[in-house]
Design an enzyme around this catalytic site. Structure first.
Site, PDB file in Angstrom:
ATOM      1  N   GLU A  33      35.990 -12.911  21.964  1.00  0.00           N
ATOM      2  CA  GLU A  33      35.582 -12.794  20.563  1.00  0.00           C
ATOM      3  C   GLU A  33      34.869 -14.027  20.035  1.00  0.00           C
ATOM      4  O   GLU A  33      34.266 -13.998  18.974  1.00  0.00           O
ATOM      5  CB  GLU A  33      36.795 -12.482  19.666  1.00  0.00           C
ATOM      6  CG  GLU A  33      37.922 -13.498  19.679  1.00  0.00           C
ATOM      7  CD  GLU A  33      38.886 -13.296  20.861  1.00  0.00           C
ATOM      8  OE1 GLU A  33      38.517 -12.601  21.827  1.00  0.00           O
ATOM      9  OE2 GLU A  33      39.988 -13.847  20.820  1.00  0.00           O
ATOM     10  N   SER A  70      31.195  -8.102  -8.478  1.00  0.00           N
ATOM     11  CA  SER A  70      30.016  -7.300  -8.856  1.00  0.00           C
ATOM     12  C   SER A  70      29.937  -6.033  -8.034  1.00  0.00           C
ATOM     13  O   SER A  70      29.685  -4.949  -8.556  1.00  0.00           O
ATOM     14  CB  SER A  70      28.731  -8.098  -8.634  1.00  0.00           C
ATOM     15  OG  SER A  70      28.779  -9.289  -9.359  1.00  0.00           O
ATOM     16  N   GLY A 108      30.619 -12.650 -11.848  1.00  0.00           N
ATOM     17  CA  GLY A 108      29.218 -12.871 -11.504  1.00  0.00           C
ATOM     18  C   GLY A 108      29.061 -13.120 -10.013  1.00  0.00           C
ATOM     19  O   GLY A 108      27.964 -13.171  -9.492  1.00  0.00           O
ATOM     20  N   GLY A 165      47.640 -15.622  21.511  1.00  0.00           N
ATOM     21  CA  GLY A 165      48.703 -16.184  20.678  1.00  0.00           C
ATOM     22  C   GLY A 165      49.260 -17.428  21.318  1.00  0.00           C
ATOM     23  O   GLY A 165      49.069 -17.656  22.519  1.00  0.00           O
ATOM     24  N   ASP A 188      31.713 -10.361  -4.914  1.00  0.00           N
ATOM     25  CA  ASP A 188      32.832  -9.429  -4.723  1.00  0.00           C
ATOM     26  C   ASP A 188      33.113  -8.598  -5.969  1.00  0.00           C
ATOM     27  O   ASP A 188      33.171  -7.366  -5.901  1.00  0.00           O
ATOM     28  CB  ASP A 188      34.097 -10.183  -4.304  1.00  0.00           C
ATOM     29  CG  ASP A 188      33.840 -11.091  -3.116  1.00  0.00           C
ATOM     30  OD1 ASP A 188      32.855 -10.844  -2.407  1.00  0.00           O
ATOM     31  OD2 ASP A 188      34.611 -12.042  -2.917  1.00  0.00           O
ATOM     32  N   CYS A 232      44.016 -13.038  26.633  1.00  0.00           N
ATOM     33  CA  CYS A 232      44.793 -14.267  26.793  1.00  0.00           C
ATOM     34  C   CYS A 232      46.302 -13.992  26.758  1.00  0.00           C
ATOM     35  O   CYS A 232      46.826 -13.393  27.681  1.00  0.00           O
ATOM     36  CB  CYS A 232      44.359 -15.289  25.744  1.00  0.00           C
ATOM     37  SG  CYS A 232      44.912 -16.954  26.144  1.00  0.00           S
ATOM     38  N   TYR A 233      47.014 -14.386  25.706  1.00  0.00           N
ATOM     39  CA  TYR A 233      48.449 -14.051  25.657  1.00  0.00           C
ATOM     40  C   TYR A 233      48.614 -12.535  25.792  1.00  0.00           C
ATOM     41  O   TYR A 233      49.586 -12.054  26.401  1.00  0.00           O
ATOM     42  CB  TYR A 233      49.074 -14.529  24.343  1.00  0.00           C
ATOM     43  CG  TYR A 233      50.549 -14.161  24.233  1.00  0.00           C
ATOM     44  CD1 TYR A 233      51.517 -14.935  24.861  1.00  0.00           C
ATOM     45  CD2 TYR A 233      50.958 -13.025  23.536  1.00  0.00           C
ATOM     46  CE1 TYR A 233      52.859 -14.590  24.799  1.00  0.00           C
ATOM     47  CE2 TYR A 233      52.300 -12.670  23.462  1.00  0.00           C
ATOM     48  CZ  TYR A 233      53.249 -13.458  24.097  1.00  0.00           C
ATOM     49  OH  TYR A 233      54.579 -13.109  24.032  1.00  0.00           O
ATOM     50  N   HIS A 245      38.737 -15.683  25.877  1.00  0.00           N
ATOM     51  CA  HIS A 245      38.555 -15.099  24.541  1.00  0.00           C
ATOM     52  C   HIS A 245      37.126 -14.565  24.378  1.00  0.00           C
ATOM     53  O   HIS A 245      36.218 -15.328  24.075  1.00  0.00           O
ATOM     54  CB  HIS A 245      38.822 -16.162  23.461  1.00  0.00           C
ATOM     55  CG  HIS A 245      40.262 -16.509  23.335  1.00  0.00           C
ATOM     56  ND1 HIS A 245      41.111 -15.870  22.451  1.00  0.00           N
ATOM     57  CD2 HIS A 245      41.031 -17.395  24.020  1.00  0.00           C
ATOM     58  CE1 HIS A 245      42.321 -16.361  22.573  1.00  0.00           C
ATOM     59  NE2 HIS A 245      42.307 -17.284  23.522  1.00  0.00           N
ATOM     60  N   LYS A 281      33.567 -10.357   4.031  1.00  0.00           N
ATOM     61  CA  LYS A 281      32.530 -10.777   3.086  1.00  0.00           C
ATOM     62  C   LYS A 281      31.146 -10.234   3.443  1.00  0.00           C
ATOM     63  O   LYS A 281      30.413  -9.735   2.585  1.00  0.00           O
ATOM     64  CB  LYS A 281      32.471 -12.306   3.051  1.00  0.00           C
ATOM     65  CG  LYS A 281      31.556 -12.866   1.993  1.00  0.00           C
ATOM     66  CD  LYS A 281      32.350 -13.163   0.760  1.00  0.00           C
ATOM     67  CE  LYS A 281      31.519 -13.737  -0.348  1.00  0.00           C
ATOM     68  NZ  LYS A 281      32.336 -13.927  -1.553  1.00  0.00           N
TER      69      LYS A 281
END
Ligand code: XMP
Length: 523
Positions: A182, A239, A234, A57, A237, A84-85, A180, A379
């Protein structure tokens, strides 16, 4: 999803907190991100995490009102990883010391070397064959730094400007790193998360198969024998949401596909065929192109276009929803990034860049309750669920397509002539991308017809036709994007094909703008 092991990520406002969740989801670990100011002792008890991660952060532990975790996080007897933070806050709360700057700020790439101590949290790091030269690349981004570790902690890795780059208190299962893990630029970061969740005892039971079963049970419980309508665009998501809900409640679901006359070549047929023939899902195909195109006639302002389309979409949806007779639920393909409540340090409301078209106002206006079975997913997880549900691969991998459709790829006034030209040109462009095997490398690609005509020469004749812009971007979530670096051969070949095959275009541009400063769509 209460019977899964759950990991809690306490968000202190880092730009990359979402990436922590992604790394964990890749390890089949169920996790949720919650802002620090919402996580109090009661929340922690109710959430009952099996482990906790403190994100990075922008704040400083010295600042007044600095973000802090609840005290019970440290007494809950669960493993904690501070990033980190998150490391600084851990040391600050547990009796260590954090200091400001003094030339020890680090931004970007750094190398961490091991100390004499080893621990399974570093399994796979510092391979023994590297001997005394062992080091790992990490990505740092800190101003403050830990100057004294808290009692019980030892140091397992150091970097030139972060003597306490990797620290741990093995007896309490508290781990804290200054960098970090990630981000992509910490190549062995994913391994570090894997080590952490292994040590915390996660079974890795967050699979799409399990998700599907549980989501179906949850939908049945929520909906009972009520009727549900689902607006289909169409896109992937909506669908996936529709197919999942149909599996749960069958014909209680009706989908409404609004054709606003701004779809791509063959798109309406493809969507309708797939839902009616492959899935046998009741579907209203609302061909409302005359209504939309009529209302858009003479409109060239991008915001007026968007608002007109949004308003008509609601009218049409409402009209057709009546035909379903007594639907009390509306299904939406809302994703996790849309519901994460992120920590804002900037204060004030953000500027409206574009009025995104969605059905936000719809449920209240129509008195409907929401069914959102994808709320916990990213997603790529929605795509995995789509595969799990048997959606055809080309459909699952489709690039995103905006609600206002081709209207925002046709800057200036929209005419049926321009739309027709754009549809054909876009189809050739996408065909080129597929033929060259690039479709899956690109996050989104499309053509846009520019509001200008230019002079050209074809055969022996003069032409005066529209110019076309091609856009292709790489991105993770559409929030930022880079233009895709096609080869000149590809661009040349594609321009030639489009001009030869699509009457009405005599010039093709490639858009090399990243986002920011550009946006992905032209309007
Ligand atoms: P921009 O142009 O804002 O687009 O950089 C980011 C992503 O969002 C899509 N987009 C939309 N999607 N309704 C949608 O459903 C909209 O109104 C809308 N506007 C943009 C765009 O295609 C890109 O993927």
């Amino acid at each position: 999803m209460t019977h899964h092991d759950r990991l809690l990520i306490i968000d202190f406002g880092s730009q990359v907190t979402q990436l922590i969740a992604r790394r964990l989801r890749e390890l089949n670990v169920y996790c949720e991100i919650h802002p620090y100011n919402r996580v109090d002792d009661a929340f922690l008890t109710a959430f009952a995490p099996k482990a906790i991660i403190f994100s990075g952060g922008p704040a400083s532990v010295f600042a007044e009102g600095a973000p802090m975790p609840p005290a019970s996080a440290f007494t809950a007897a669960v493993p904690i990883l501070g990033i980190c933070y998150g490391q600084q806050v851990m040391m600050h709360c547990l009796g260590g010391k954090v200091e400001r700057g003094h030339g020890t700020a680090e931004f970007g790439r750094a190398y961490v070397t091991p100390t004499a101590l080893t621990h399974p949290i570093l399994s796979g790091w510092f391979p023994p064959e590297d001997g005394p030269l062992a080091r790992e690349q990490v990505w740092m981004s800190h101003g403050d730094h830990v100057s004294e570790i808290a009692p019980g902690f030892s140091v397992y890795g150091t970097s030139p400007n972060a003597p306490f780059a990797i620290t741990a208190d093995p007896s309490r299962h508290f781990y804290a790193v200054q960098f970090h893990p990630e981000v992509h630029h910490t190549p062995k970061g994913a391994q570090l998360y894997e080590n952490f969740v292994r040590l915390a005892g996660f079974k890795g039971d967050w699979t799409m198969g399990a998700y599907r079963e549980e989501a179906i049970a949850k939908i049945r419980q929520q909906v009972g024998d009520a009727k549900v309508i689902c607006g289909l665009s169409g896109g992937v998501d909506s669908s996936v949401a529709a197919v999942l809900i149909h599996e749960a409640i069958g014909d209680q679901l009706t989908c409404v596909f609004v054709d606003h006359g701004l779809l791509r070549l063959g798109e309406a047929e493809q969507v309708v065929t797939m839902f009616r023939d492959t899935y046998n899902i009741p579907l209203i195909h609302a061909d409302e192109s005359a209504l939309f195109l009529g209302a858009l006639e003479g409109v060239s302002d991008p915001e007026v276009k968007r608002k007109t389309i949004g308003r008509l979409f609601i009218d049409v949806f409402q009209k057709h929803a009546h035909e379903v007779g007594g639907a009390t639920f509306l299904a939406q393909g809302t994703l996790y990034p849309d519901v994460i409540e992120s920590v804002s340090f900037s204060g004030g409301p953000s500027v409206t860049i574009k009025s995104h078209h969605n059905v936000g106002g719809l449920p209240e206006k129509m008195g409907l309750k929401l069914v959102e079975p994808l709320r916990e997913l990213f997603k790529d997880e929605v795509r995995a669920l789509g595969r799990e549900l048997g959606l055809p691969e080309p459909f699952v991998k489709r690039h995103p397509f905006p609600g206002p459709g081709l209207a925002i790829r046709c800057p200036g006034e929209i005419t049926t002539e321009k739309l027709e030209i754009l549809r054909r040109a876009d189809a050739v462009y996408i065909d080129q991308i597929r033929k060259h095997g690039l479709y899956d490398e690109i996050w989104q690609a499309f053509a846009a017809i520019l509001p200008m005509k230019t002079v050209g020469v074809m055969g022996d004749g003069r032409t005066y036709d529209y110019a076309l812009a091609l856009r292709a971007v790489t991105s993770v979530d559409g929030m930022t994007a880079d233009y895709y670096p096609f080869t000149h051969d590809f661009l040349g070949e594609t321009a030639t094909r489009i001009i030869q095959e699509v009457p009405g275009i005599n010039r093709v541009f490639y858009d090399c703008t990243s986002k920011p400063p550009g946006t992905i769509e032209l309007e």
